[in-house]
Design a protein around this motif. Structure first.
Motif, PDB file in Angstrom:
ATOM      1  N   GLY A  69      35.398  41.792  48.547  1.00  0.00           N
ATOM      2  CA  GLY A  69      34.753  42.939  49.188  1.00  0.00           C
ATOM      3  C   GLY A  69      35.764  43.656  50.064  1.00  0.00           C
ATOM      4  O   GLY A  69      36.776  43.063  50.473  1.00  0.00           O
ATOM      5  N   VAL A  70      35.492  44.916  50.342  1.00  0.00           N
ATOM      6  CA  VAL A  70      36.440  45.678  51.170  1.00  0.00           C
ATOM      7  C   VAL A  70      36.221  45.415  52.660  1.00  0.00           C
ATOM      8  O   VAL A  70      37.155  45.442  53.458  1.00  0.00           O
ATOM      9  CB  VAL A  70      36.369  47.192  50.822  1.00  0.00           C
ATOM     10  N   GLY A  71      34.976  45.136  53.039  1.00  0.00           N
ATOM     11  CA  GLY A  71      34.673  44.891  54.450  1.00  0.00           C
ATOM     12  C   GLY A  71      35.088  43.485  54.862  1.00  0.00           C
ATOM     13  O   GLY A  71      35.066  42.555  54.055  1.00  0.00           O
ATOM     14  N   ALA A 222      27.748  52.474  54.323  1.00  0.00           N
ATOM     15  CA  ALA A 222      28.790  51.762  55.084  1.00  0.00           C
ATOM     16  C   ALA A 222      28.287  50.394  55.534  1.00  0.00           C
ATOM     17  O   ALA A 222      28.339  49.416  54.781  1.00  0.00           O
ATOM     18  CB  ALA A 222      29.230  52.620  56.265  1.00  0.00           C
ATOM     19  N   ARG A 223      27.754  50.345  56.735  1.00  0.00           N
ATOM     20  CA  ARG A 223      27.147  49.136  57.276  1.00  0.00           C
ATOM     21  C   ARG A 223      25.949  49.553  58.117  1.00  0.00           C
ATOM     22  O   ARG A 223      26.008  50.570  58.819  1.00  0.00           O
ATOM     23  CB  ARG A 223      28.139  48.367  58.162  1.00  0.00           C
ATOM     24  N   GLY A 224      24.905  48.729  58.107  1.00  0.00           N
ATOM     25  CA  GLY A 224      23.727  49.030  58.908  1.00  0.00           C
ATOM     26  C   GLY A 224      24.047  49.124  60.389  1.00  0.00           C
ATOM     27  O   GLY A 224      23.434  49.893  61.126  1.00  0.00           O
ATOM     28  N   ALA A 272      26.088  49.254  46.333  1.00  0.00           N
ATOM     29  CA  ALA A 272      27.062  50.325  46.064  1.00  0.00           C
ATOM     30  C   ALA A 272      28.199  49.873  45.148  1.00  0.00           C
ATOM     31  O   ALA A 272      28.648  50.627  44.295  1.00  0.00           O
ATOM     32  CB  ALA A 272      27.608  50.885  47.372  1.00  0.00           C
ATOM     33  N   SER A 273      28.668  48.646  45.296  1.00  0.00           N
ATOM     34  CA  SER A 273      29.764  48.179  44.427  1.00  0.00           C
ATOM     35  C   SER A 273      29.259  47.369  43.244  1.00  0.00           C
ATOM     36  O   SER A 273      30.056  46.820  42.479  1.00  0.00           O
ATOM     37  CB  SER A 273      30.743  47.328  45.242  1.00  0.00           C
ATOM     38  N   ALA A 274      27.931  47.319  43.088  1.00  0.00           N
ATOM     39  CA  ALA A 274      27.360  46.340  42.150  1.00  0.00           C
ATOM     40  C   ALA A 274      27.267  46.844  40.711  1.00  0.00           C
ATOM     41  O   ALA A 274      26.179  47.033  40.166  1.00  0.00           O
ATOM     42  CB  ALA A 274      25.990  45.880  42.658  1.00  0.00           C
TER      43      ALA A 274
HETATM   44  C1  8YV Z   1      29.677  43.978  48.505  1.00  0.00           C
HETATM   45  C2  8YV Z   1      30.628  45.432  50.386  1.00  0.00           C
HETATM   46  O1  8YV Z   1      28.302  44.023  48.414  1.00  0.00           O
HETATM   47  O2  8YV Z   1      32.883  45.409  49.715  1.00  0.00           O
HETATM   48  C3  8YV Z   1      32.090  45.412  50.649  1.00  0.00           C
HETATM   49  O3  8YV Z   1      32.469  45.404  51.834  1.00  0.00           O
HETATM   50  O4  8YV Z   1      29.850  45.577  51.251  1.00  0.00           O
HETATM   51  C4  8YV Z   1      30.129  45.312  48.975  1.00  0.00           C
HETATM   52  O5  8YV Z   1      31.053  45.774  48.076  1.00  0.00           O
HETATM   53  C5  8YV Z   1      30.087  42.805  49.285  1.00  0.00           C
HETATM   54  O6  8YV Z   1      31.430  42.772  49.474  1.00  0.00           O
HETATM   55  C6  8YV Z   1      29.735  41.508  48.601  1.00  0.00           C
HETATM   56  O7  8YV Z   1      29.990  40.517  49.491  1.00  0.00           O
END
Ligand code: 8YV
Length: 304
Positions: A69-71, A222-224, A272-274
């Motif tokens: 994940g990017v976060g 983004a994030r809640g 979103a990335s799914a």
């Molecule tokens: C994924 C996300 O749901 O990449 C991220 O930061 O929030 C999403 O792509 C997450 O990473 C799955 O753990």
């Protein structure tokens, strides 16, 4: 020497971790760290779970935390650094899908696509009018890689794009607005595309939502934590915002129940990335980071 799998991951990644590294599945062996924490050299986790400081402290030989994940706000970067632990994420490979979903949500909320679908399924036909998308003003909060991918797509809808981020971004023609409130006040749609974590917590405050106003739409991929969720819920329930498309929430998987009956809100379960393509690409990049760390102690995509 052990590789630790902190939480459930994509099946192909789990397979590679088990077959290639005999990774220990922490979520199935909660007592493992207390007994064997000193054997772990690399931990693979997701953006959702990260690695807690308590877990980190139980692994004195840990050298790397690899995020799927990017976060990475679920891992305390300062603490990891202080311990000499390097951290990676999976940037870029998900930009397209996250941006696609942001645009899909924006159009869905403004044109009431999901609401219209529900309408037809109820046997109804004469649906109320919606809001035009093309040509509107959009504000992007956080013009990083994902924010820019969203902006590029919205240019195709002849939207006028402005943005706010900590500092102006070079090499873009979009107008920089010095505060989130000023940005919200001048746009029809506010798209939240910042990183999560303490630095952006509550950035979309009640004041920002008021500035967006009863004709304004909010999109959050983004994030809640970036949005004052109770203030947003109240604004949506009371019609002080025209609508919203939300992929993320303050306390996932808990969606504020008040929103379930609000027809102007489109709710997604953090997808979103799914897509098959993007999740596999994220998995491959996470595994490349792990492989490279175990080879030469460096990472392909370190968090700077
Ligand atoms: C994924 C996300 O749901 O990449 C991220 O930061 O929030 C999403 O792509 C997450 O990473 C799955 O753990």
């Amino acid at each position: 020497m052990s590789v630790l799998q902190v939480c459930p991951l994509l099946p192909s990644v789990e397979r590679a971790l088990t077959e290639g590294y005999q990774a220990v599945r922490l979520f199935e062996r909660p007592g493992f760290l207390a007994a064997h924490g000193d054997e772990v050299v690399a931990a693979v986790t997701s953006s959702r779970f990260g690695v807690t400081n308590e877990q980190l402290d139980a692994m004195p030989k840990l050298g790397a935390i690899v995020h799927f994940g990017v976060g990475y706000e679920t891992t305390d970067l300062a603490h990891a650094r202080a311990r000499g632990v390097v951290v990676s994420n999976t940037p870029d490979v998900l930009n397209d899908c996250v941006a696609d979903l942001a645009v899909g949500g924006l159009i869905d909320a403004m044109r009431r696509l999901s609401a219209a679908d529900r309408f037809v399924r109820r046997g109804e036909w004469n649906h109320p009018l919606a809001t035009k998308v093309s040509g509107k003003q959009v504000g992007i909060l956080g013009l990083g890689r994902i924010g820019r991918a969203i902006a590029r797509r919205l240019e195709g809808f002849d939207m006028k794009i402005s943005y706010h981020s900590r500092t102006p971004v070079g090499g873009v023609s979009y107008q920089y607005v010095p505060s989130p409130v000023a940005l919200a006040a001048e746009v029809d749609v506010l798209v939240v595309a910042t990183a999560g974590g303490p630095a952006t917590a509550g950035l979309v405050s009640a004041e920002v939502l008021d500035a967006l106003g009863p004709a304004g739409y909010l999109v959050n991929i983004a994030r809640g934590s970036v949005v004052d969720e109770p203030a947003m819920v109240a604004a949506l329930v009371e019609g002080r915002l025209a609508g919203a498309a939300l992929d993320v929430y303050a306390d996932e998987p808990n969606v504020p129940p008040e929103l379930l009956d609000v027809d102007s809100v489109v709710l997604f379960p953090h997808i979103a990335s799914a897509t098959h393509e993007t999740r596999e690409a994220m998995g491959e990049l996470a595994l490349r980071n792990l492989r490279q760390f175990l080879t030469d102690r460096t990472l392909v995509t370190p968090v700077e």
